[in-house]
Design a protein around this motif. Structure first.
Motif, PDB file in Angstrom:
ATOM      1  N   PHE B 327      -5.020 -13.481 -10.489  1.00 56.12           N
ATOM      2  CA  PHE B 327      -5.877 -12.282 -10.190  1.00 56.12           C
ATOM      3  C   PHE B 327      -6.863 -12.489  -9.019  1.00 56.12           C
ATOM      4  CE2 PHE B 327      -9.396  -9.251 -11.346  1.00 56.12           C
ATOM      5  CZ  PHE B 327      -8.676  -8.073 -10.932  1.00 56.12           C
ATOM      6  N   THR B 328      -7.299 -13.619  -8.966  1.00 52.49           N
ATOM      7  CA  THR B 328      -8.252 -13.962  -7.850  1.00 52.49           C
ATOM      8  C   THR B 328      -7.524 -13.980  -6.439  1.00 52.49           C
ATOM      9  OG1 THR B 328      -9.533 -15.652  -9.348  1.00 52.49           O
ATOM     10  CG2 THR B 328      -9.941 -15.900  -6.882  1.00 52.49           C
ATOM     11  N   ASN B 329      -6.303 -14.438  -6.335  1.00 55.35           N
ATOM     12  CA  ASN B 329      -5.327 -14.075  -5.268  1.00 55.35           C
ATOM     13  C   ASN B 329      -5.273 -12.835  -4.879  1.00 55.35           C
ATOM     14  OD1 ASN B 329      -5.353 -16.882  -5.013  1.00 55.35           O
ATOM     15  ND2 ASN B 329      -3.434 -17.063  -5.924  1.00 55.35           N
ATOM     16  N   GLY B 334      -4.683  -9.441  -1.555  1.00 53.05           N
ATOM     17  CA  GLY B 334      -4.255  -8.047  -1.817  1.00 53.05           C
ATOM     18  C   GLY B 334      -5.396  -6.852  -1.550  1.00 53.05           C
ATOM     19  N   ILE B 335      -6.372  -6.842  -2.567  1.00 49.75           N
ATOM     20  CA  ILE B 335      -7.181  -5.627  -2.539  1.00 49.75           C
ATOM     21  C   ILE B 335      -8.240  -5.931  -1.246  1.00 49.75           C
ATOM     22  CG2 ILE B 335      -9.009  -4.734  -3.654  1.00 49.75           C
ATOM     23  CD1 ILE B 335      -7.307  -5.533  -6.429  1.00 49.75           C
ATOM     24  N   ILE B 336      -8.884  -7.179  -1.179  1.00 54.49           N
ATOM     25  CA  ILE B 336      -9.955  -7.173  -0.128  1.00 54.49           C
ATOM     26  C   ILE B 336      -9.295  -6.897   1.417  1.00 54.49           C
ATOM     27  CG2 ILE B 336     -11.620  -8.605   0.863  1.00 54.49           C
ATOM     28  CD1 ILE B 336     -12.372  -9.663  -2.019  1.00 54.49           C
ATOM     29  N   SER B 337      -8.061  -7.665   1.496  1.00 57.64           N
ATOM     30  CA  SER B 337      -7.534  -7.612   2.917  1.00 57.64           C
ATOM     31  C   SER B 337      -6.940  -6.177   3.160  1.00 57.64           C
ATOM     32  CB  SER B 337      -6.399  -8.626   2.943  1.00 57.64           C
ATOM     33  OG  SER B 337      -6.728  -9.981   2.831  1.00 57.64           O
ATOM     34  N   LEU B 525       2.143  -4.337  -2.938  1.00 54.94           N
ATOM     35  CA  LEU B 525       2.754  -5.259  -1.979  1.00 54.94           C
ATOM     36  C   LEU B 525       2.446  -6.699  -2.204  1.00 54.94           C
ATOM     37  CD1 LEU B 525       2.285  -3.105   1.264  1.00 54.94           C
ATOM     38  CD2 LEU B 525       4.410  -3.764   0.166  1.00 54.94           C
ATOM     39  N   TRP B 526       1.136  -6.949  -2.782  1.00 52.17           N
ATOM     40  CA  TRP B 526       0.838  -8.207  -3.079  1.00 52.17           C
ATOM     41  C   TRP B 526       1.444  -8.759  -4.175  1.00 52.17           C
ATOM     42  CZ3 TRP B 526      -0.469 -10.827  -7.445  1.00 52.17           C
ATOM     43  CH2 TRP B 526      -0.961 -12.076  -7.203  1.00 52.17           C
ATOM     44  N   PHE B 527       1.924  -7.942  -5.154  1.00 51.62           N
ATOM     45  CA  PHE B 527       2.873  -8.445  -6.169  1.00 51.62           C
ATOM     46  C   PHE B 527       4.111  -8.938  -5.497  1.00 51.62           C
ATOM     47  CE2 PHE B 527       5.856  -7.911  -9.808  1.00 51.62           C
ATOM     48  CZ  PHE B 527       5.168  -8.767 -10.753  1.00 51.62           C
ATOM     49  N   LEU B 528       4.742  -7.901  -4.810  1.00 52.72           N
ATOM     50  CA  LEU B 528       6.023  -8.283  -4.494  1.00 52.72           C
ATOM     51  C   LEU B 528       6.143  -9.406  -3.318  1.00 52.72           C
ATOM     52  CD1 LEU B 528       7.155  -4.414  -3.675  1.00 52.72           C
ATOM     53  CD2 LEU B 528       7.802  -5.876  -5.706  1.00 52.72           C
ATOM     54  N   THR B 609      -1.050  -3.096   5.066  1.00 51.79           N
ATOM     55  CA  THR B 609       0.458  -3.562   4.465  1.00 51.79           C
ATOM     56  C   THR B 609       0.395  -4.739   5.262  1.00 51.79           C
ATOM     57  OG1 THR B 609       1.413  -1.668   4.224  1.00 51.79           O
ATOM     58  CG2 THR B 609       2.761  -3.320   4.333  1.00 51.79           C
ATOM     59  N   LEU B 610       0.202  -4.910   6.517  1.00 52.30           N
ATOM     60  CA  LEU B 610       0.409  -6.052   7.399  1.00 52.30           C
ATOM     61  C   LEU B 610      -0.602  -7.077   6.957  1.00 52.30           C
ATOM     62  CD1 LEU B 610       1.525  -5.136  11.074  1.00 52.30           C
ATOM     63  CD2 LEU B 610       2.667  -6.165   9.018  1.00 52.30           C
ATOM     64  N   ALA B 611      -2.127  -6.710   6.990  1.00 50.64           N
ATOM     65  CA  ALA B 611      -2.728  -7.359   6.309  1.00 50.64           C
ATOM     66  C   ALA B 611      -2.707  -8.199   4.932  1.00 50.64           C
ATOM     67  CB  ALA B 611      -4.341  -6.697   6.184  1.00 50.64           C
ATOM     68  N   THR B 612      -2.169  -7.435   4.180  1.00 52.67           N
ATOM     69  CA  THR B 612      -1.767  -8.043   2.668  1.00 52.67           C
ATOM     70  C   THR B 612      -0.827  -9.091   2.948  1.00 52.67           C
ATOM     71  OG1 THR B 612      -2.376  -5.902   1.733  1.00 52.67           O
ATOM     72  CG2 THR B 612      -1.204  -7.348   0.404  1.00 52.67           C
ATOM     73  N   ILE B 613       0.452  -8.665   3.812  1.00 50.29           N
ATOM     74  CA  ILE B 613       1.412  -9.725   3.912  1.00 50.29           C
ATOM     75  C   ILE B 613       1.160 -10.984   4.529  1.00 50.29           C
ATOM     76  CG2 ILE B 613       3.856  -9.944   4.874  1.00 50.29           C
ATOM     77  CD1 ILE B 613       4.227  -6.970   4.694  1.00 50.29           C
TER      78      ILE B 613
END
Lengths: 46, 699
Positions: B327-329, B334-337, B525-528, B609-613
């Motif tokens: 969840f921290t990750n 995911g969320i902040i980025s 996306l973070w999950f995937l 999306t790119l920020a998350t990936i």
């Protein structure tokens, strides 16, 4: 313990996110318009 | 308890109805100094003296009760249907002191429907400046009504208006014009056939070109049989009615209004001569656009850099402070980025809307509409199409709804179909980040290359809209006629409150509207990107460690290799590789491919999306821009975001139809899935071809 809680939170967040996206783009329960202003869809544009 | 009064605010476009609505209700509907702002009715509550409440309905602007467009139809439907729950107990007709003669046409028509009516004369603060004086008592007597002389800009006369609304029952319902004087024998027959109906109401139903939706049809179906006169005869009688009304208005104003023409010659005429000039007008408009885009770049770089680095630090802080785990990750990567990818653009979006709002408020936008009409006609559109096309720079959805005031179905359909080409605020984040990565920072004649590129993209969008309108005009075999009348409002110093409200509203809509979608997509996306099937993902540590056993990699290097291997074999990696063959000829890798696919939900999702990936698995505190700049083309080497792939991406986003909400609105407005599907396939197909050609030529 910490891992279990973190995983629960992750899957809950994922579930909520998917629910939001599905309701926004795929299927959303129809609301009965209370602001009918003419036309067949209540917006006066048809 | 007393009954709530239903009050309909009606008036010509650009008379300040929405300002009156805001003053009465305390709400903050958008106000603009150009016509066509209100295309649907808006509602609010006004607290009146002695605890009385009024339900205020702000209706779209209309010049008369002879409807020719959908927004005007909304007004007539309401006034003719006594069964409508919003049927007004009182009509407040808002007029503009400088155009009283034209405004009174609508007033007399409404008065003749025997609805208690108050005449509001707005913009009274300009009377002295324009040399106008009014004999209110005389006007009240001739028009058989009460008049409120107000100024919403100076907040004058609103309390007096509220008093008049409270005492609406004392108003006379005597008509201004005897309807039967239009054609005595015809109206006599009408009276005999419908003895209990109001003649003028019947006359309006008979002469309207539009269908009346939910209006109490049963009552009026019988009237259909009464259309004994031909359409031409009815039109002729309608013209006769208008002439009679103007005769009455002229007679009334002859004594009730005095205009000193000497003091009326003001700066406006001189300014209009230059700003709507067939050469200077366009040059000045071009110069204003250049200044806006340059200012957007110059003023927003510092707050943008600050926001970008703040989100990078927040992500790092979250990772270091919260207990280690999935969840921290999710929060950090995911969320902040993902959210950082949208918040970073607030300064530029706010500056863009600041300038647009100042242009609207000052009255300059109407001159732009007038200028553009000359060009538009050659491409099968009218000046009325300019309002949606300009509104489209904010968002295509309200812009498409704003096409409702275009009378001609063909012009309206073409405008709906081409509006998504104009550069909406959702494209801006994509443009800004790619321009920052691939266009050098140099300047020419004081203008930066980056600002010029951004302006060029706006012009390409507008050019694509106009070009496709020309093609559609040739293809679509729909016969319809239209005319274009544009209101030239006075120049005004923009009110700080109105400008600030518009900027705040638009920025809020951008952040919260897109923010919710981006947040949800970032989580998915973070999950995937963090989970995957099979041994390749689950045993990534062992596989990579064995693979690089012979090389002396540092712990950090090995960790990076493992994370990269995991990402390649995650769910998103597998999906990305599946679509890679289709996008590789455009110069993109699978990560960009995923960002493009996800931005079909909303374009601004691209950066998030790119920020998350790029964040998944990364331990370094890094800004979005630096992460994208550091990406390497896996096949050719060198930066992934280079000039060729960058231009290709910019062009793809300029032309592709990537907004599901816009498609839904097009379906709603055209009442068919055919048109949004055409838009999706043709625009996106064209975008692919242009992006492909651009990359292959420039690489």
């Amino acid at each position: 313990m910490n891992t279990i809680i973190q995983n629960i939170l992750v899957f809950s967040a994922l579930g909520l996110a998917l629910l939001f996206l599905v309701r926004k783009y795929i299927w959303s329960p129809k609301k009965k318009s209370t602001k009918a202003c003419g036309g067949d869809d209540g917006c006066g544009c048809h | 308890m007393s009954k709530q009064i239903n009050v309909a605010l009606i008036g010509n476009p650009n008379t300040g109805k929405t300002s009156v609505f805001n003053a009465l209700t305390g709400l903050n509907q958008k106000v603009g100094n150009y016509p066509g702002i209100t295309v649907e009715k808006k509602e609010g509550i006004c607290k009146l003296p002695r605890g009385v409440k009024a339900h205020i309905i702000d209706l779209p602007g209309t010049y008369s009760l002879n409807a020719s467009s959908l927004d005007e139809n909304v007004v007539i439907e309401l006034l003719l249907n006594k069964n409508d729950k919003d049927y007004p107990d009182l009509a407040v007709v808002v007029s503009d002191v400088e155009n009283l003669k034209r405004n009174l046409l609508l007033f007399t028509q409404i008065k003749d429907l025997k609805i208690p009516t108050i005449l509001v004369i707005n913009m009274s603060d300009r009377m002295a400046y324009k040399g106008i004086s009014l004999d209110i008592d005389y006007l009240e007597q001739e028009l058989k009504t009460k008049i409120a002389l107000i100024s919403t800009r100076k907040n004058k006369g609103i309390n007096e208006l509220k008093e008049l609304i409270t005492h609406y029952k004392e108003l006379s319902t005597e008509p201004c014009l005897d309807a039967s004087s239009i054609d005595e024998s015809y109206f006599e027959n009408l009276r005999k056939a419908f003895p209990n109906q109001l003649l003028y109401k019947l006359w309006l139903v008979i002469t309207q070109d539009v269908n009346f939706g939910k209006t109490d049809r049963k009552t009026y179906d019988a009237v259909e049989d009464f259309k004994t006169k031909s359409k031409t005869d009815l039109k002729r009688l309608q013209q006769k009615e208008t002439i009679k009304r103007y005769q009455f208005i002229n007679e009334t104003l002859k004594k009730g209004q005095t205009i000193d023409l000497n003091s009326a010659k003001d700066l406006r005429i001189k300014l209009d001569r230059i700003l709507t000039h067939k050469v200077w007008g366009y040059l000045i408009f071009g110069a204003i656009l250049l200044t806006i885009f340059q200012a957007i770049y110059d003023w927003s770089s510092i707050p943008m850099d600050f926001i970008d680095s703040s989100f990078a630090s927040l992500s790092e802080w979250t990772k270091n402070t919260l207990p280690e785990g999935a969840f921290t990750n999710l929060l950090a990567e995911g969320i902040i980025s993902g959210l950082g990818g949208i918040v970073i653009f607030i300064p530029q979006i706010a500056f863009l809307f600041l300038f647009i709002s100042i242009l609207e408020e000052s009255g300059y936008m109407s001159r732009v509409v007038f200028l553009m009409d000359r060009i538009m006609r050659r491409f099968g559109l009218s000046g009325k199409s300019v309002v949606p096309l300009i509104s489209g720079t904010a968002c295509a959805i309200p812009a498409i709804m704003a096409t409702r005031n275009i009378e001609s179905w063909k012009e309206r359909l073409i405008t709906i179909l081409v509006t998504p080409f104009t550069t909406c605020s959702a494209r801006l984040p994509v443009y800004l980040i790619i321009i920052a990565l691939v266009i050098p920072e140099g300047r020419i004649l004081g203008l930066s290359y980056q600002a010029l590129t951004l302006m060029l993209l706006y012009l390409i969008g507008f050019g694509a809209a106009v070009g496709s309108a020309w093609i559609l005009n040739k293809i679509l075999k729909i016969k319809s006629k239209s005319f274009f009348v544009v209101e030239m409002p006075n120049y005004k110093l923009p009110l700080f409150k109105n400008v600030a409200l518009t900027v705040l509203e638009k920025t809020k809509a951008f952040v919260f509207g897109a923010g919710k979608i981006i947040l949800a997509i970032s989580i998915v996306l973070w999950f995937l990107a963090s989970y995957g099937p099979g041994d390749n993902f689950n045993n990534a540590d062992t596989i990579v460690t064995e693979q690089y056993a012979s090389e002396n990699l540092t712990e950090d290097e090995l960790h990076q290799k493992i994370e990269s291997h995991k990402l390649e074999h995650s769910f998103i990696g597998i999906a990305g590789h599946a679509i890679e063959p289709a996008i590789r000829p455009l110069g993109y890798d699978w990560k960009i491919g995923i960002a493009i696919v996800s931005s079909f939900a909303a374009r601004e999702v691209f950066v998030g999306t790119l920020a998350t990936i790029y964040s998944v698995g990364s331990d370094e505190e890094e800004t979005i821009k630096n992460r994208m700049a550091g990406e390497v083309n896996p096949i050719l080497g060198g930066p992934l975001f280079n000039f060729a792939s960058g231009i290709s991406l910019l062009l793809f986003y300029a032309f592709a139809m990537q907004c599901m909400s816009t498609l839904a609105v097009v379906k709603k407005e055209t009442n068919s899935w055919k048109w949004p599907m055409y838009q999706l396939v043709i625009m996106s197909g064209f975008a692919y071809i242009v992006a492909l050609v651009a990359y292959q030529v420039l690489k």
